[in-house]
Motif scaffolding. Structure first.
Motif, mmCIF file in Angstrom:
data_model
loop_
_atom_site.group_PDB
_atom_site.id
_atom_site.type_symbol
_atom_site.label_atom_id
_atom_site.label_comp_id
_atom_site.label_asym_id
_atom_site.label_seq_id
_atom_site.Cartn_x
_atom_site.Cartn_y
_atom_site.Cartn_z
ATOM 1 N N ASN A 387 -110.099 40.609 57.086
ATOM 2 C CA ASN A 387 -108.710 40.728 56.465
ATOM 3 C C ASN A 387 -107.890 39.570 56.374
ATOM 4 O O ASN A 387 -107.126 38.992 55.678
ATOM 5 N N PHE A 388 -108.095 38.992 57.542
ATOM 6 C CA PHE A 388 -107.338 37.552 58.105
ATOM 7 C C PHE A 388 -107.998 36.614 57.221
ATOM 8 O O PHE A 388 -106.991 35.519 56.655
ATOM 9 N N MET A 389 -109.279 36.399 57.118
ATOM 10 C CA MET A 389 -109.957 35.399 56.287
ATOM 11 C C MET A 389 -109.268 35.509 54.593
ATOM 12 O O MET A 389 -109.096 34.556 53.848
ATOM 13 N N VAL A 394 -106.253 33.285 50.176
ATOM 14 C CA VAL A 394 -105.341 33.591 49.199
ATOM 15 C C VAL A 394 -104.213 32.643 49.265
ATOM 16 O O VAL A 394 -103.655 32.059 48.274
ATOM 17 N N GLU A 395 -103.565 32.384 50.504
ATOM 18 C CA GLU A 395 -102.495 31.465 50.791
ATOM 19 C C GLU A 395 -102.974 29.866 50.133
ATOM 20 O O GLU A 395 -102.060 29.172 49.558
ATOM 21 N N LEU A 396 -104.070 29.551 50.531
ATOM 22 C CA LEU A 396 -104.268 28.153 50.206
ATOM 23 C C LEU A 396 -104.802 28.262 48.409
ATOM 24 O O LEU A 396 -104.444 27.094 48.106
ATOM 25 N N PHE A 397 -104.919 29.102 48.071
ATOM 26 C CA PHE A 397 -105.284 29.350 46.429
ATOM 27 C C PHE A 397 -104.032 29.148 45.670
ATOM 28 O O PHE A 397 -103.746 28.392 44.641
ATOM 29 N N SER A 441 -115.988 42.845 48.394
ATOM 30 C CA SER A 441 -114.990 41.971 49.367
ATOM 31 C C SER A 441 -114.417 40.698 48.286
ATOM 32 O O SER A 441 -113.324 40.414 48.433
ATOM 33 N N SER A 442 -115.241 40.323 47.326
ATOM 34 C CA SER A 442 -115.000 39.297 46.435
ATOM 35 C C SER A 442 -113.765 39.937 45.526
ATOM 36 O O SER A 442 -112.891 39.144 44.952
ATOM 37 N N LEU A 443 -114.134 41.026 45.031
ATOM 38 C CA LEU A 443 -113.012 41.860 44.076
ATOM 39 C C LEU A 443 -111.719 42.051 45.157
ATOM 40 O O LEU A 443 -110.831 42.027 44.268
ATOM 41 N N GLN A 444 -111.998 42.080 46.227
ATOM 42 C CA GLN A 444 -110.567 42.528 46.788
ATOM 43 C C GLN A 444 -109.855 41.246 47.186
ATOM 44 O O GLN A 444 -108.599 41.268 47.085
ATOM 45 N N LEU A 445 -110.541 40.121 47.115
ATOM 46 C CA LEU A 445 -109.846 38.675 47.279
ATOM 47 C C LEU A 445 -109.049 38.314 46.054
ATOM 48 O O LEU A 445 -108.132 37.964 46.185
#
Length: 762
Positions: A387-389, A394-397, A441-445
């Motif tokens: 979750n942290f990753m 997302v913040e860097l995107f 996990s990719s979809l969640q991202l």
């Protein structure tokens, strides 16, 4: 006519130049004939002259015939050459239409001039001194392809690159004996760094720091004999590390005279950058090497804090940035503690936000690949790190949404290709490419990323493909075995609806389960341990036959539906939105025979009906024109000024759920917490107790059993296997067995007890 030849200086070779050269050659050839002993030319000499005339073709046919006879004097030849030159100039002016005469190739001209060098060296020397351009001409237009290929410079296959290690290679190697670092030396360096921080002191500290790290790494004997310093004890090593981590950054800022604002500071624009460059590079390389060797959490955190400061200098070396990027991403994903991962992320954000080296795309790519690689297997122990990753990536995107769009488009397209292959080729291999934690996990991202996008963001265009992918995964795996995957996808879509004003039909994914699955079917296995769908995507056949599977389905439908309806509870269309869901709940209440399930769904139905009345009353109060966006915004603001009944109920339920979740995380569901049926040892013939767990401890020697003296040696009685018959076990069960089994059942919650479960059946 003009015949042009190109010399070294690019001048045109005109007809007048040709006549001038022809005149000089004829004069010298006539002088050579007079000085020779033979008064006439031989046939061979005549043939050679004919060949020369044919090769050059500078004059007319009459002049060539006069040269062959050799009867005219030098004066007559000069006059005829002048007349011929004037006639040629007139003919060139008259023939301006562009007609060209055939001339000899440049190769033939060079051969003629070479023969002139042999026949008359004095004349050739005269040409070199007075008119050198006539001899040094290059290829004509016709032969340009041949001569240019011969003269064009061809670069070597491998070009020498400007390596960043050149600074270190140019540094003078230390060939003397190594100097042992003392306490006085370190204190002197500390005082110098705090006071002035000169470049000479920084250079010595960098060499000492390099020697310390190499000595720590144990590679002194592997070709690194040019180290200047040697550390004897660990105290001096810690002192030099503390000096570097405390004063190096501030000293370099003083040396380079950088501004206090870090955002506008650019070390490469400093006048002293060339002098300090090699020392800074050596220090950064050594610091990266030391960061890779550290295995302590506290030391890693301290070095990362210093590296976060020095990242301002790291971005000046592109090759070093790639090496540091790999190390930081590894610490970001596999750090020993949460502070280490956070500090590594802050260093990565420095690289991504720096516009000087343009590393944002590389950072996003490496971090995304690492994120997907670390989500291959998901368990409660690694869930917090994943979750942290996801949130940090997302913040860097959002640093540069235009660059993020290119990266996101490529990876979302890759997910769509996998789903298309699974739909077309319905095989085990293709289905496994979709039903795995890396895909989910990719979809969640991407759902987390797109949920916060605005209407003006370029990432907004990717929202529709991601929603279609998520719904496509649910439709591909519709069997009860994949219900956990369905609920994960429903939570993703609910999160998008909760964070953005986007409407997504999530309720059909939930009441489809109520219509398809048979909750009245009796379970074949009983499990006191509840099934948690947090870290699973599918259940096995045995879990589907357990009573806890049906309980987990009802809990998930209730939780996801309540969260989705709470996000839509202020919508003007809420009464119309919940009509299909209410009808399915009424149907479920009539068909389902499990009272607990009906009661739970009935409470959800009551909350929806209460919230529908709340919205209908607001409709009557405010006159809203559905075709005008301003009226809709005004209605939304009016409704949100109050608290909807469904939203208030959800907040209370969420608070209780979080508290229950914390308690559940503290209590591990291992074998100690699950009630078991324990078998008792059979009684011996002597009715004497048996030592089941013999031990050598001192405390066991003091234990005295009834009927046995303390002085006598305790020997276990021989075990005899009692004869058990199936009939006897059913007729007369042991009295102790029933009492022992019922003890842990009293501690179980009421919701976990099954009515038709009788222990006497065992």
């Amino acid at each position: 006519m003009k015949t042009k030849g190109k010399g070294k200086k690019g001048k045109a070779f005109s007809k007048a130049d040709e006549m001038k050269l022809r005149k000089m050659i004829n004069n010298q050839s006539s002088k050579a004939d007079e000085e020779s002993d033979d008064s006439s030319l031989d046939d061979e000499d005549l043939d050679v002259q004919d060949d020369d005339a044919e090769d050059l073709e500078f004059g007319s046919d009459e002049e060539v015939a006069d040269d062959e006879n050799g009867n005219e004097s030098d004066d007559e030849e000069d006059e005829e050459e002048k007349d011929a030159g004037s006639e040629e100039d007139e003919s060139v002016e008259n023939e301006g239409s562009g007609k060209e005469e055939d001339v000899g190739t440049t190769k033939q001209h060079k051969q003629a001039l070479n023969r002139l060098k042999d026949t008359d060296p004095s004349f050739y020397k005269y040409l070199l001194q007075n008119d050198k351009e006539l001899l040094n001409f290059e290829a004509s237009d016709d032969d340009s392809d041949v001569d240019e290929d011969e003269k064009v410079h061809k670069p070597p296959e491998t070009l020498a690159e400007d390596s960043e290690d050149s600074d270190l290679e140019n540094e003078e190697e230390y060939t003397g004996a190594q100097i042992n670092v003392t306490k006085a030396m370190v204190e002197n360096w500390n005082d110098s760094m705090q006071s002035d921080g000169s470049l000479e002191v920084v250079a010595e500290i960098v060499k000492a720091f390099q020697s310390a790290v190499v000595q720590l790494h144990g590679k002194e004997d592997e070709g690194r004999t040019n180290l200047k310093y040697h550390f004897v004890g660990a105290g001096h090593f810690n002192s030099i590390m503390q000096t570097c981590l405390s004063y190096m950054y501030s000293s370099l800022r003083k040396i380079l005279k950088m501004p206090s604002n870090v955002s506008i500071a650019q070390p490469m624009k400093s006048k002293r950058w060339k002098k300090a460059r090699q020392h800074i590079k050596l220090y950064l390389n050594t610091l990266i090497q030391y960061l890779g060797l550290v295995s302590s959490e506290e030391v890693q955190a301290t070095v990362l804090k210093h590296f976060h400061q020095m990242s301002l200098f790291v971005v000046c070396f592109p090759k070093m940035c790639k090496t540091a990027l790999k190390l930081l991403v590894k610490l970001w994903s596999e750090g020993l503690s949460q502070p280490v991962r956070i500090l590594a992320f802050l260093c990565l954000s420095r690289f991504a936000c720096n516009r000087q080296n343009q590393m944002l795309e590389m950072v996003l790519k490496v971090m995304y690949v690492t994120y997907v690689r670390n989500t291959r297997f998901l368990s409660p122990s690694v869930l917090a790190n994943v979750n942290f990753m996801r949130l940090s990536l997302v913040e860097l995107f959002y640093v540069d949404e235009a660059a993020a769009y290119q990266q996101a488009f490529l990876y979302i397209r890759q997910l769509a290709i996998h789903l298309r292959n699974a739909v077309r080729v319905h095989k085990k291999e293709t289905l496994q490419t979709v039903c795995n934690w890396q895909y989910v996990s990719s979809l969640q991202l991407w759902c987390t990323l797109l949920a916060r996008t605005t209407k003006s963001s370029p990432l907004r265009m990717l929202l529709y493909p991601v929603v279609e992918l998520t719904i496509g995964v649910v439709q591909l795996f519709s069997s009860p075995q994949y219900y956990p995957l369905r609920f994960h996808c429903a939570k993703m879509l609910t999160f998008i609806c909760k964070c953005s004003p986007t409407f997504i039909p999530v309720l059909p994914l939930l009441y489809e389960v109520l219509d398809v699955y048979d909750f009245n079917k009796k379970h074949k296995h009983v499990s006191m341990k509840p099934i948690v769908f947090t870290c699973i995507l599918r259940v096995n056949k045995r879990q589907q036959l357990e009573n806890s599977f049906k309980d987990a389905i009802i809990e998930q439908i209730y939780a996801v539906a309540l969260e989705y309806l709470a996000s839509q509870s202020y919508s003007i269309a809420f009464p119309d939105l919940v009509v299909p869901f209410i009808s399915h709940l009424i149907k479920f209440s009539k068909t389902c025979k499990v009272a607990a399930f009906v009661k739970k769904m009935k409470s959800l139905q009551d909350k929806m009906e209460e919230n529908s009345k709340f919205i209908e009353e607001a409709r009557k109060t405010k006159n809203v024109n559905l075709t005008k966006q301003n009226d809709l915004d005004a209605f939304d603001a009016f409704v949100r000024s109050k608290v909807s009944p469904l939203d208030a109920f959800y907040q209370n339920w969420r608070k209780a759920f979080e508290e229950k979740k914390v308690i559940r995380q503290k209590q591990s569901f291992d074998e100690a917490n699950v009630p078991k049926l324990k078998k008792h040892a059979a009684k011996t013939s002597n009715d004497e107790p048996t030592e089941l767990f013999p031990s050598d401890d001192e405390e066991s020697d003091n234990i005295v059993f009834k009927g046995i003296d303390s002085d006598e040696e305790q020997k276990p009685a021989p075990k005899k296997k009692p004869k058990k018959t199936k009939k006897a076990a059913l007729v007369k069960p042991p009295p102790a067995k029933k009492a022992k089994v019922q003890e842990p059942v009293d501690d179980i919650e009421e919701g976990d007890i099954v009515a038709d479960f009788d222990l006497d059946d065992f």
